[in-house]
Design a protein around this motif. Structure first.
Motif, PDB file in Angstrom:
ATOM      1  N   TYR A 198      38.299  33.247  33.982  1.00 51.31           N
ATOM      2  CA  TYR A 198      38.782  34.622  33.854  1.00 51.31           C
ATOM      3  C   TYR A 198      39.686  34.775  32.634  1.00 51.31           C
ATOM      4  O   TYR A 198      39.617  35.775  31.923  1.00 51.31           O
ATOM      5  N   LYS A 199      40.506  33.800  32.359  1.00 53.75           N
ATOM      6  CA  LYS A 199      41.418  33.866  31.228  1.00 53.75           C
ATOM      7  C   LYS A 199      40.717  33.656  29.884  1.00 53.75           C
ATOM      8  O   LYS A 199      41.306  33.908  28.833  1.00 53.75           O
ATOM      9  N   MET A 200      39.469  33.180  29.905  1.00 50.75           N
ATOM     10  CA  MET A 200      38.743  32.975  28.664  1.00 50.75           C
ATOM     11  C   MET A 200      38.119  34.252  28.135  1.00 50.75           C
ATOM     12  O   MET A 200      37.619  34.283  27.009  1.00 50.75           O
ATOM     13  N   PHE A 201      38.141  35.333  28.933  1.00 54.86           N
ATOM     14  CA  PHE A 201      37.571  36.600  28.490  1.00 54.86           C
ATOM     15  C   PHE A 201      38.618  37.411  27.743  1.00 54.86           C
ATOM     16  O   PHE A 201      39.822  37.286  27.970  1.00 54.86           O
ATOM     17  N   ASP A 202      38.113  38.269  26.868  1.00 55.44           N
ATOM     18  CA  ASP A 202      38.995  39.158  26.105  1.00 55.44           C
ATOM     19  C   ASP A 202      39.163  40.515  26.789  1.00 55.44           C
ATOM     20  O   ASP A 202      40.271  41.035  26.879  1.00 55.44           O
ATOM     21  N   ASP A 203      38.028  41.086  27.246  1.00 56.48           N
ATOM     22  CA  ASP A 203      38.050  42.417  27.854  1.00 56.48           C
ATOM     23  C   ASP A 203      37.416  42.358  29.235  1.00 56.48           C
ATOM     24  O   ASP A 203      36.599  41.479  29.524  1.00 56.48           O
ATOM     25  N   LEU A 204      37.797  43.316  30.051  1.00 58.30           N
ATOM     26  CA  LEU A 204      37.268  43.419  31.411  1.00 58.30           C
ATOM     27  C   LEU A 204      36.785  44.839  31.645  1.00 58.30           C
ATOM     28  O   LEU A 204      37.487  45.811  31.341  1.00 58.30           O
ATOM     29  N   ILE A 205      35.547  44.944  32.149  1.00 59.44           N
ATOM     30  CA  ILE A 205      34.982  46.232  32.563  1.00 59.44           C
ATOM     31  C   ILE A 205      34.789  46.139  34.074  1.00 59.44           C
ATOM     32  O   ILE A 205      33.900  45.423  34.558  1.00 59.44           O
ATOM     33  N   LEU A 206      35.611  46.843  34.822  1.00 63.94           N
ATOM     34  CA  LEU A 206      35.582  46.807  36.274  1.00 63.94           C
ATOM     35  C   LEU A 206      34.927  48.081  36.781  1.00 63.94           C
ATOM     36  O   LEU A 206      35.396  49.194  36.498  1.00 63.94           O
ATOM     37  N   LEU A 207      33.835  47.926  37.512  1.00 64.73           N
ATOM     38  CA  LEU A 207      33.054  49.059  38.011  1.00 64.73           C
ATOM     39  C   LEU A 207      33.210  49.180  39.516  1.00 64.73           C
ATOM     40  O   LEU A 207      33.290  48.174  40.236  1.00 64.73           O
ATOM     41  N   ALA A 208      33.232  50.416  39.978  1.00 61.93           N
ATOM     42  CA  ALA A 208      33.230  50.709  41.410  1.00 61.93           C
ATOM     43  C   ALA A 208      31.820  51.094  41.840  1.00 61.93           C
ATOM     44  O   ALA A 208      30.918  51.267  41.010  1.00 61.93           O
ATOM     45  N   LYS A 209      31.619  51.203  43.144  1.00 63.99           N
ATOM     46  CA  LYS A 209      30.305  51.607  43.646  1.00 63.99           C
ATOM     47  C   LYS A 209      29.961  53.006  43.146  1.00 63.99           C
ATOM     48  O   LYS A 209      30.796  53.900  43.128  1.00 63.99           O
ATOM     49  N   GLY A 210      28.695  53.146  42.745  1.00 66.26           N
ATOM     50  CA  GLY A 210      28.272  54.397  42.146  1.00 66.26           C
ATOM     51  C   GLY A 210      28.305  54.368  40.633  1.00 66.26           C
ATOM     52  O   GLY A 210      27.976  55.364  39.997  1.00 66.26           O
ATOM     53  N   GLY A 211      28.694  53.234  40.052  1.00 68.59           N
ATOM     54  CA  GLY A 211      28.697  53.120  38.605  1.00 68.59           C
ATOM     55  C   GLY A 211      29.844  53.823  37.926  1.00 68.59           C
ATOM     56  O   GLY A 211      29.684  54.352  36.823  1.00 68.59           O
ATOM     57  N   LEU A 212      31.013  53.859  38.534  1.00 70.84           N
ATOM     58  CA  LEU A 212      32.199  54.489  37.952  1.00 70.84           C
ATOM     59  C   LEU A 212      33.154  53.417  37.462  1.00 70.84           C
ATOM     60  O   LEU A 212      33.356  52.389  38.130  1.00 70.84           O
ATOM     61  N   ILE A 213      33.739  53.646  36.312  1.00 73.59           N
ATOM     62  CA  ILE A 213      34.660  52.677  35.738  1.00 73.59           C
ATOM     63  C   ILE A 213      36.031  52.798  36.397  1.00 73.59           C
ATOM     64  O   ILE A 213      36.569  53.906  36.539  1.00 73.59           O
ATOM     65  N   VAL A 214      36.578  51.650  36.776  1.00 76.70           N
ATOM     66  CA  VAL A 214      37.929  51.575  37.327  1.00 76.70           C
ATOM     67  C   VAL A 214      38.916  51.082  36.276  1.00 76.70           C
ATOM     68  O   VAL A 214      40.067  51.511  36.239  1.00 76.70           O
ATOM     69  N   TYR A 215      38.447  50.199  35.414  1.00 77.85           N
ATOM     70  CA  TYR A 215      39.301  49.694  34.334  1.00 77.85           C
ATOM     71  C   TYR A 215      38.398  49.175  33.217  1.00 77.85           C
ATOM     72  O   TYR A 215      37.367  48.547  33.465  1.00 77.85           O
ATOM     73  N   PRO A 274      40.565  39.462  39.554  1.00 76.72           N
ATOM     74  CA  PRO A 274      39.330  40.220  39.804  1.00 76.72           C
ATOM     75  C   PRO A 274      38.861  40.144  41.251  1.00 76.72           C
ATOM     76  O   PRO A 274      38.296  41.118  41.763  1.00 76.72           O
ATOM     77  N   ASP A 275      39.104  39.021  41.932  1.00 73.89           N
ATOM     78  CA  ASP A 275      38.723  38.942  43.342  1.00 73.89           C
ATOM     79  C   ASP A 275      39.505  39.946  44.185  1.00 73.89           C
ATOM     80  O   ASP A 275      38.943  40.582  45.091  1.00 73.89           O
ATOM     81  N   HIS A 276      40.771  40.085  43.882  1.00 71.92           N
ATOM     82  CA  HIS A 276      41.591  41.042  44.638  1.00 71.92           C
ATOM     83  C   HIS A 276      41.134  42.470  44.376  1.00 71.92           C
ATOM     84  O   HIS A 276      41.025  43.279  45.325  1.00 71.92           O
ATOM     85  N   PHE A 277      40.838  42.788  43.132  1.00 69.51           N
ATOM     86  CA  PHE A 277      40.404  44.154  42.808  1.00 69.51           C
ATOM     87  C   PHE A 277      39.037  44.455  43.429  1.00 69.51           C
ATOM     88  O   PHE A 277      38.805  45.575  43.925  1.00 69.51           O
ATOM     89  N   ILE A 278      38.134  43.482  43.410  1.00 70.03           N
ATOM     90  CA  ILE A 278      36.806  43.702  43.992  1.00 70.03           C
ATOM     91  C   ILE A 278      36.908  43.853  45.506  1.00 70.03           C
ATOM     92  O   ILE A 278      36.182  44.669  46.103  1.00 70.03           O
ATOM     93  N   ASP A 279      37.796  43.118  46.144  1.00 70.85           N
ATOM     94  CA  ASP A 279      37.996  43.281  47.588  1.00 70.85           C
ATOM     95  C   ASP A 279      38.483  44.689  47.910  1.00 70.85           C
ATOM     96  O   ASP A 279      38.082  45.281  48.926  1.00 70.85           O
ATOM     97  N   LEU A 293      40.505  55.360  42.599  1.00 74.17           N
ATOM     98  CA  LEU A 293      40.730  54.499  41.431  1.00 74.17           C
ATOM     99  C   LEU A 293      39.931  54.940  40.202  1.00 74.17           C
ATOM    100  O   LEU A 293      40.481  54.959  39.095  1.00 74.17           O
ATOM    101  N   PRO A 294      38.621  55.294  40.320  1.00 80.57           N
ATOM    102  CA  PRO A 294      37.928  55.782  39.120  1.00 80.57           C
ATOM    103  C   PRO A 294      38.541  57.056  38.544  1.00 80.57           C
ATOM    104  O   PRO A 294      38.633  57.221  37.321  1.00 80.57           O
ATOM    105  N   VAL A 295      38.984  57.956  39.441  1.00 82.04           N
ATOM    106  CA  VAL A 295      39.587  59.203  38.956  1.00 82.04           C
ATOM    107  C   VAL A 295      40.917  58.928  38.265  1.00 82.04           C
ATOM    108  O   VAL A 295      41.250  59.543  37.248  1.00 82.04           O
ATOM    109  N   ARG A 296      41.699  58.003  38.801  1.00 82.79           N
ATOM    110  CA  ARG A 296      42.957  57.638  38.156  1.00 82.79           C
ATOM    111  C   ARG A 296      42.708  57.081  36.754  1.00 82.79           C
ATOM    112  O   ARG A 296      43.482  57.332  35.837  1.00 82.79           O
ATOM    113  N   TRP A 297      41.650  56.301  36.603  1.00 80.80           N
ATOM    114  CA  TRP A 297      41.341  55.782  35.263  1.00 80.80           C
ATOM    115  C   TRP A 297      40.946  56.913  34.313  1.00 80.80           C
ATOM    116  O   TRP A 297      41.319  56.907  33.137  1.00 80.80           O
ATOM    117  N   MET A 298      40.174  57.876  34.805  1.00 84.63           N
ATOM    118  CA  MET A 298      39.798  59.009  33.955  1.00 84.63           C
ATOM    119  C   MET A 298      41.018  59.806  33.536  1.00 84.63           C
ATOM    120  O   MET A 298      41.163  60.201  32.369  1.00 84.63           O
TER     121      MET A 298
END
Length: 814
Positions: free
Chosen positions: A428-445, A470-475, A492-497
């Motif tokens: 997880y720490k080797m990545f630069d960016d994270l795209i976190l998606l919720a159900k329905g294809g909405l971006i959370v972060y 990421p495990d905590h966020f996916i849960d 969460l998706p609306v808060r990101w928007m």
């Protein structure tokens, strides 16, 4: 029959008394024995040639690698020796200057004027005679290596030697396998040394990085998207909604989310591979509304399934991909270097000469196969690399090895985006960016990994100890873990928007009222920057569907042409066919049995020209040859789609497959006739029967190509069984059946059967020919022109191949 006296039988044949035919079974056994011996020698020698070639190349690689390592170590020791000698010289100078400073001014000035020639300050100048005697064998060996410009030992290492690049032979000047491998492994040793310098963070290492002109940079690709919405055409169901962001070159972006969040759909949309759905929104490539297909020559896509040729070795798979997809003007040593670099970075050295394996035949392990699947895209040096779950099925060590290899790719400016499931904290720490998606294809972060915890902490979500973020966020998104009071997973998706100022879909406005005005992006402390500049887009209310027509190439890479790719495909197809010797032997054995049975059961009678035997022959040969020809394209559909999407030539692929099948076209009639002709003993010659069967096999092989490409495997086999039986029955309708006669005149069994009968009729003379022609005319056969029937069979074969190629271009990609 028709003779006025007895005629002696041929040698090795037998005749019953008062008969018109002779038994020539011995010639059939002799022919099939000789043919089997030739085929066995051919396949065994071919396999031995492949094994010997692999062993020779392996020895050459080992010698080159050992030479490169030894030379690298020697140059390191040479550099250490030079540094020690330099330090001793500096210390001696300081000691002498301290001693001479105690003398009088006149003596000191005199000595100072005489010091430079006696005590040189530069270690590169000639040393005193006493020191020359102390030079060891190591010094002499390395000096001879440096002075000999014709020697290729350890060239291009750049370790303690500034003039080595001037002496290094160019890649285009290398021709032999030994020179190419020495060049490749010398480069790899240099890269290892440079990587070690970078880890040490020495001043000299930083300077060498800044002044090194050999570091190649790739064209950069930046993909930005706004309000990307994907909807199924028939069900009107949203797979992805209002996705806005961008993936940047030189960075690794991880796409995560619960099951059904649309992670693979997102990657397919970015790669331009979405089918069966409607896309709306905007996608920009390098700030321009160009299709990603314009850059397909420098774009790599690793599918979730391991689509790798199982009957090729690991090295053969990677080398073929590099040959067809790298620049055409790149020298062969540089291509070998790219393949060797990928093999070493992915840890595939021990299995490089092992077959990948198939479902029926065991090969390398699943984790190694997964790495080969990724290596197929890495060897083409992409600028954009998209991976769909590359770490699925890998252990932690293999996953770390793969991520380190991708990290090295990112350092060269490659834009990497990948789907990941349950990564360890190290990964997880080797990545630069994270795209976190919720159900329905909405971006959370969507932002840097370093700021994801800060953003979620700003909205009241903190990560517990000893839990991967990421495990905590996916849960939370999955509903397993509840967020803090007053916050739900749907918000969460609306808060990101709201945090980034993106427009909220109308059906989600009620969630904004629940959030309240205090959550309008105010507590995240700027955790994530705005994903996209506002002036790079059109009006957000303008949602234009994305149409990907045939694009023009913007990748600035000229790959090999059709002829060179045909040569590469032909070599690969020959290797694959040689490794399928058991299947070929089974096909030939079935043809032998069919020829023996039909030749025995349908012996020639004087008034029919062997009519029934040839009718069964056409059915049997058509059926068996079609079934075996299906394997040419039915089993490689997925491989073709992947290779064609990457820019390889469909014409070269098709022509290479057809060229290899010409071997079966030539051999199978001979195998069948070796039993049928000498058991049936027809009136026509062996050559006439072989020519007719040759044209027939060529025709039915083209028909099988169409079935293999157009239909699924099960349906294609059914059509191959039904078609020869139905067409042969139609062709044998009497002349009173006008519809059957009309349809039969356009069927290949009609032409093949008439060609057989003409060949037999030409062996008769006088009244017997007229009588038998009348008999055949009653069956609807004109017995006119033998060559005309053969030309019709050949034209049908060519037409079916053209139709098959059209189907390959149209339906083979779906």
């Amino acid at each position: 029959m028709g003779s006025t006296g007895e005629k002696a039988c041929f040698k090795l044949s037998s005749c019953n008394p008062n008969t018109y035919k002779q038994n020539m079974h011995a010639y059939g056994f002799i022919l099939i024995g000789a043919l089997s011996l030739i085929l066995m020698v051919f396949y065994n020698c071919s396999d031995q040639v492949l094994s010997t070639r692999h062993a020779r190349l392996a020895k050459s690689r080992e010698r080159a690698a050992r030479s490169a390592r030894e030379t690298a170590e020697a140059r390191k020791r040479w550099k250490i020796a030079k540094d020690v000698a330099k330090k001793r010289t500096v210390g001696l100078q300081q000691q002498l200057s301290h001693t001479f400073s105690r003398k009088t001014g006149v003596e000191a000035s005199t000595n100072e004027s005489s010091l430079p020639p006696k005590f040189p300050s530069n270690s590169s100048k000639p040393t005193p005679a006493g020191k020359e005697k102390k030079s060891g064998n190591l010094t002499k060996m390395l000096q001879s290596i440096e002075n000999d410009s014709d020697s290729h030992e350890g060239f291009h290492l750049q370790i303690g030697d500034k003039n080595i690049k001037k002496q290094m032979p160019k890649a285009k000047q290398l021709h032999t396998k030994s020179q190419i491998f020495k060049y490749a492994y010398g480069q790899l040793e240099k890269e290892k040394a440079m990587e070690q310098k970078n880890k040490n963070l020495t001043f000299s290492g930083v300077i060498s990085m800044a002044t090194d002109t050999d570091i190649r940079t790739r064209p950069t690709i930046e993909v930005a998207f706004k309000d990307l919405t994907i909807t199924l055409k028939k069900k009107h169901k949203h797979l992805m909604r209002s996705v806005t962001g961008k993936i940047l070159p030189g960075r690794i972006s991880a796409v995560m989310g619960p099951s059904g969040a649309g992670k693979t759909t997102f990657l397919s949309a970015v790669a331009g591979k979405s089918t069966g759905c409607t896309m709306s929104g905007s996608i920009l490539v390098n700030g321009k509304p160009d299709s990603i297909h314009c850059y397909k020559k420098i774009t790599g896509f690793v599918p979730q399934d391991d689509i790798v040729h199982g009957n090729l070795t690991v090295e053969e798979n990677l080398r073929f991909s590099a040959r067809c997809r790298l620049s055409a003007d790149m020298p062969k040593p540089d291509k070998v270097l790219v393949v060797e670099r990928v093999i070493e970075s992915l840890g595939l050295q021990l299995v490089r000469d092992s077959l990948v394996g198939t479902v029926e035949k065991r090969g390398i392990s699943g984790g190694q196969r997964k790495r080969v699947n990724v290596g197929l895209e890495m060897v083409m040096e992409p600028s954009l690399l998209i991976l769909d779950e590359p770490t699925s099925g890998l252990d932690s060590a293999s996953s770390n090895l793969l991520l380190r290899a991708l990290r090295r790719e990112a350092l060269e400016g490659v834009n990497i985006c990948m789907v990941l499931h349950q990564p360890s904290y190290t990964l997880y720490k080797m990545f630069d960016d994270l795209i976190l998606l919720a159900k329905g294809g909405l971006i959370v972060y969507h932002g840097p990994v370093k700021k994801v915890e800060e953003y979620f902490a700003g909205i009241g979500i903190t990560v517990p100890e000893r839990v991967t973020p990421p495990d905590h966020f996916i849960d939370i998104l999955e509903g397993i873990t509840k967020p803090c009071a007053g916050l739900t997973a749907e918000q969460l998706p609306v808060r990101w928007m709201l945090h980034n100022g993106y427009p909220v879909p109308p059906d989600m406005l009620q969630l904004c009222d629940q959030i309240g005005s205090s959550s309008n992006g105010g507590s995240a402390h700027g955790a994530s920057e705005k994903s996209l500049p506002g002036d790079a887009w059109q009006d957000s209310r303008d949602h234009k569907p994305l149409h990907f027509l045939k694009p023009h190439d913007l990748s600035n890479r000229v790959t090999p042409g059709v002829l060179r790719q045909y040569r590469y495909f032909l070599g690969r197809s020959i290797k694959q066919r040689l490794r399928e010797a058991q299947l070929q032997a089974a096909d030939f054995l079935i043809l032998l049995l069919a020829g023996a049975c039909l030749g025995t059961l349908s012996q020639v009678k004087g008034d029919t020209f062997g009519y029934h035997g040839y009718m069964y022959t056409i059915i049997a040969v058509s059926l068996l040859c079609k079934i075996s020809a299906l394997r040419s394209f039915s089993l490689d559909k997925l491989h073709y789609r992947r290779e064609n999407d990457s820019g390889t030539s469909s014409l070269a692929y098709f022509m290479a497959k057809d060229t290899v099948d010409h071997f079966n076209t030539l051999i199978k009639p001979l195998v069948f006739l070796s039993m049928f002709f000498f058991f049936n003993n027809p009136r026509s010659t062996f050559t006439d029967n072989y020519v007719v069967l040759l044209c027939l096999v060529y025709c039915v092989t083209g028909i099988a190509y169409v079935f293999a490409i157009f239909f699924p495997p099960s349906q294609a086999q059914l059509w191959c069984v039904l078609l020869p039986v139905v067409l042969t029955l139609i062709a044998n309708q009497g002349k009173d059946d006008k519809i059957g006669k009309y349809l039969g005149s356009y069927s290949y069994p009609k032409w093949a059967l008439e060609a057989f009968l003409i060949a037999n009729a030409q062996r008769y003379s006088g009244v017997w020919l007229i009588t038998r022609c009348d008999t055949l005319n009653e069956l609807g056969y004109s017995v006119q022109n033998w060559t005309y029937c053969l030309v019709l069979l050949i034209i049908t074969g060519i037409s079916c191949r053209l139709l098959a190629f059209f189907c390959l271009l149209t339906f083979g990609k779906k």
